[in-house]
Design an enzyme around this catalytic site. Structure first.
Site, PDB file in Angstrom:
ATOM      1  N   SER A  94     -10.690   6.619  -2.812  1.00  0.00           N
ATOM      2  CA  SER A  94     -10.806   6.840  -1.367  1.00  0.00           C
ATOM      3  C   SER A  94     -10.173   8.172  -0.982  1.00  0.00           C
ATOM      4  O   SER A  94     -10.717   8.924  -0.150  1.00  0.00           O
ATOM      5  CB  SER A  94     -10.107   5.711  -0.599  1.00  0.00           C
ATOM      6  OG  SER A  94     -10.868   4.535  -0.596  1.00  0.00           O
ATOM      7  N   GLN A 101       0.809  -1.206   0.000  1.00  0.00           N
ATOM      8  CA  GLN A 101       0.000   0.000   0.000  1.00  0.00           C
ATOM      9  C   GLN A 101       0.850   1.268   0.000  1.00  0.00           C
ATOM     10  O   GLN A 101       0.457   2.292  -0.572  1.00  0.00           O
ATOM     11  CB  GLN A 101      -0.919   0.001   1.224  1.00  0.00           C
ATOM     12  CG  GLN A 101      -2.118   0.899   1.103  1.00  0.00           C
ATOM     13  CD  GLN A 101      -3.227   0.304   0.250  1.00  0.00           C
ATOM     14  OE1 GLN A 101      -3.587  -0.852   0.409  1.00  0.00           O
ATOM     15  NE2 GLN A 101      -3.774   1.076  -0.663  1.00  0.00           N
ATOM     16  N   LYS A 122      -2.718  -0.922   6.701  1.00  0.00           N
ATOM     17  CA  LYS A 122      -3.698  -1.982   6.459  1.00  0.00           C
ATOM     18  C   LYS A 122      -4.163  -2.521   7.794  1.00  0.00           C
ATOM     19  O   LYS A 122      -3.424  -2.466   8.791  1.00  0.00           O
ATOM     20  CB  LYS A 122      -3.088  -3.122   5.633  1.00  0.00           C
ATOM     21  CG  LYS A 122      -4.106  -3.929   4.847  1.00  0.00           C
ATOM     22  CD  LYS A 122      -4.630  -3.172   3.637  1.00  0.00           C
ATOM     23  CE  LYS A 122      -5.607  -4.031   2.824  1.00  0.00           C
ATOM     24  NZ  LYS A 122      -6.072  -3.317   1.621  1.00  0.00           N
ATOM     25  N   ASN A 129     -16.772  -6.485  -6.333  1.00  0.00           N
ATOM     26  CA  ASN A 129     -16.815  -5.162  -6.959  1.00  0.00           C
ATOM     27  C   ASN A 129     -15.755  -4.980  -8.040  1.00  0.00           C
ATOM     28  O   ASN A 129     -16.027  -4.429  -9.110  1.00  0.00           O
ATOM     29  CB  ASN A 129     -16.626  -4.072  -5.895  1.00  0.00           C
ATOM     30  CG  ASN A 129     -17.872  -3.855  -5.065  1.00  0.00           C
ATOM     31  OD1 ASN A 129     -18.967  -4.272  -5.455  1.00  0.00           O
ATOM     32  ND2 ASN A 129     -17.713  -3.228  -3.919  1.00  0.00           N
ATOM     33  N   LYS A 163       1.730   1.772  -3.709  1.00  0.00           N
ATOM     34  CA  LYS A 163       0.511   2.011  -4.483  1.00  0.00           C
ATOM     35  C   LYS A 163      -0.014   3.420  -4.226  1.00  0.00           C
ATOM     36  O   LYS A 163      -0.346   4.157  -5.154  1.00  0.00           O
ATOM     37  CB  LYS A 163      -0.556   0.971  -4.100  1.00  0.00           C
ATOM     38  CG  LYS A 163      -1.860   1.112  -4.863  1.00  0.00           C
ATOM     39  CD  LYS A 163      -2.937   0.194  -4.296  1.00  0.00           C
ATOM     40  CE  LYS A 163      -2.563  -1.248  -4.385  1.00  0.00           C
ATOM     41  NZ  LYS A 163      -3.681  -2.122  -3.939  1.00  0.00           N
ATOM     42  N   GLY A 194     -12.625   0.087   3.194  1.00  0.00           N
ATOM     43  CA  GLY A 194     -13.087  -1.286   3.153  1.00  0.00           C
ATOM     44  C   GLY A 194     -12.104  -2.181   2.413  1.00  0.00           C
ATOM     45  O   GLY A 194     -11.150  -1.730   1.793  1.00  0.00           O
ATOM     46  N   ASP A 195     -12.345  -3.469   2.493  1.00  0.00           N
ATOM     47  CA  ASP A 195     -11.541  -4.473   1.789  1.00  0.00           C
ATOM     48  C   ASP A 195     -12.398  -5.731   1.761  1.00  0.00           C
ATOM     49  O   ASP A 195     -13.628  -5.655   1.931  1.00  0.00           O
ATOM     50  CB  ASP A 195     -10.199  -4.696   2.519  1.00  0.00           C
ATOM     51  CG  ASP A 195      -9.166  -5.438   1.673  1.00  0.00           C
ATOM     52  OD1 ASP A 195      -8.481  -4.779   0.880  1.00  0.00           O
ATOM     53  OD2 ASP A 195      -9.063  -6.666   1.787  1.00  0.00           O
TER      54      ASP A 195
END
Length: 463
Positions: A394, A128, A143, A257, A131, A182-183
């Site tokens: 996000s 992350q 995370k 999704n 990214k 979310g995840d």
């Protein structure tokens, strides 16, 4: 195929990097984290790209940037006690890995799944960092999650669990500190329950969580973002090679999704999506998958992908997931889970003349599979670049929350498209800069790393 096919004792064998500094750091990291194979795999993959950067920039070694960037700034682990509908007390474990805040507040999802452990969250948090850096937005990497399984639970059980989870987590997060999203296992319902509890505890309505409902400060396009972004990135990758989605056959694993909206956008780009899957099996329809039916099954009826055959006479269902990669296609978009495309699946895809693979899930291709794609000159888009659309949107939600305004669907979608195009350009240019033209894995790692490393240098060793 096991979800996490690792032998931790072998992680690091056959390292392709020769830089002694990187070798020493990795050896020490492996000794400290001997039971965290997912995390070690993610670090090794990044290190393999960074060797030319470290060779060219000795100041990074002097400042201990590598040693610092592989150690989370903070790990929070806590007990979650909650009561099920029968009145029995249940206990789960919760985590938040606040990995790196050099360029902004920690940003990364919360995952509820029985497989959640510290190794997986450290791997996801480490990925992350880079990214989020690639989005060019001011967000760091983190995370979190729990080994709680929402499947089979009532709404009231999920509400009680989320409230208990947030009762512990709220002490460590905030709109300028850490903004979870979310995840897997955490959608709008779970975000709502957690946000409600945070608001009660803090007496504040702010942008502490992203993925909120539209009426409570959420952003349009958030549901579609990762799938749309994946296709925007892939389209740029194809464009540079003189290709496009038009008239190509596409196979997409997953039906959440990411997969659903990748299916929608690929279809809008003129492709024919012929297969999608869930954890039970996959659907193949030579005439083309109708993404509207997938939405009906998954979003309205919350059903299994097998029921697609009730809507289409030409569709065929096969139990088991791995076989989806035996279907010939021009473009493969793995959007399910970690390490779903292994060496054998990659070899079959190449044999069937796949031209492009782009990762919609986090680390869905094993290192062996990636090597096969690269050696076979298959266009390959790595997850930390290709699936950055979700976290980018996000961050756009954070912007809207901070200014107390809302953008239209078209405005957010255009910003998302621009961000994904910019990510592709950054990644491509970084690969060229270090004489690895076309190696987007290396380009993504380098482009993401250099921005964070420069911020860490600027802020001093005490950081």
């Amino acid at each position: 195929m096991p979800l996490y096919p690792f032998n931790v004792s072998r992680v690091g064998e056959g390292m392709t990097f020769e830089n002694q500094y990187l070798k020493d750091v990795f050896k020490n990291l492996k000794e400290k984290n001997a039971n965290e194979p997912e995390f070690l795999q993610a670090v090794k993959e990044v290190f393999e790209s960074l060797e030319p950067v470290i060779d060219k920039r000795p100041e990074l070694q002097k400042a201990g940037i590598i040693e610092r960037i592989v150690e989370p700034e903070r790990i929070i682990m806590f007990r979650i006690s909650w009561m099920d509908d029968s009145g029995k007390v249940q206990v789960n474990r919760g985590y938040r890995v606040q990995f790196n805040s050099a360029i902004g507040p920690y940003k990364g999802g919360i995952r509820f799944h029985p497989s959640v452990n510290l190794s997986i969250l450290k791997f996801l948090g480490f990925e992350q960092i880079f990214k989020n850096s690639l989005t060019t937005l001011p967000i760091g990497g983190g995370k979190g999650g729990s080994d709680f399984d929402p499947k089979g639970k009532s709404d009231n059980e999920i509400m009680r669990f989320c409230q208990s989870f947030m009762t512990e987590l709220f002490k460590y997060i905030g709109p300028d500190t850490d903004v979870p999203a979310g995840d897997i296992g955490v959608g709008s319902r779970e975000i709502g329950f957690m946000f409600g509890q945070y608001k009660r505890l803090q007496n504040e309505h702010n942008g502490v969580l992203s993925g909120k409902a539209i009426h409570s400060g959420g952003s349009l396009v958030r549901t579609e973002a990762t799938g749309y972004g994946l296709c925007y990135f892939t389209n740029e990758m194809l464009k540079e090679a003189g290709q496009s989605f038009k008239d190509k056959t596409v196979v997409i694993s997953g039906s959440g999704n990411v997969a659903t909206y990748a299916c929608e956008k690929a279809t809008q780009f003129g492709a024919r999506v012929v297969a999608v899957s869930d954890s039970d099996g996959y659907i193949y329809d030579e005439s083309g998958i109708d993404y509207r039916i997938i939405k009906e099954i998954k979003e309205v009826k919350r059903g299994r992908i097998q029921t697609y055959v009730n809507y289409s006479k030409s569709a065929k269902y096969t139990r088991g997931c791995s076989g989806i990669w035996t279907i010939p296609c021009d473009i493969a978009l793995p959007c399910a889970t970690q390490n779903e495309i292994n060496k054998e699946s990659a070899e079959i895809l190449v044999k069937n003349k796949v031209m492009a693979v782009a990762e919609g899930a986090n680390m869905p291709c094993t290192p062996d599979a990636i090597a096969i794609f690269q050696n076979s000159k298959v266009l390959f888009g790595p997850a930390k670049a290709a699936n950055a659309g979700g976290v980018a949107t996000s961050a756009l939600e954070m912007c809207q929350n901070s200014t107390r305004i809302s953008w239209s669907f078209e405005e957010v979608d255009q910003r998302l498209r621009d961000i994904m195009i910019n990510i592709y350009n950054q990644v491509s240019e970084a690969a060229k800069k270090y004489n690895m033209d076309g190696n987007l894995v290396a380009g993504a790692n380098i482009a993401g790393f250099e921005k964070v490393a420069n911020a860490m240098l600027w802020q001093g060793v005490s950081y």
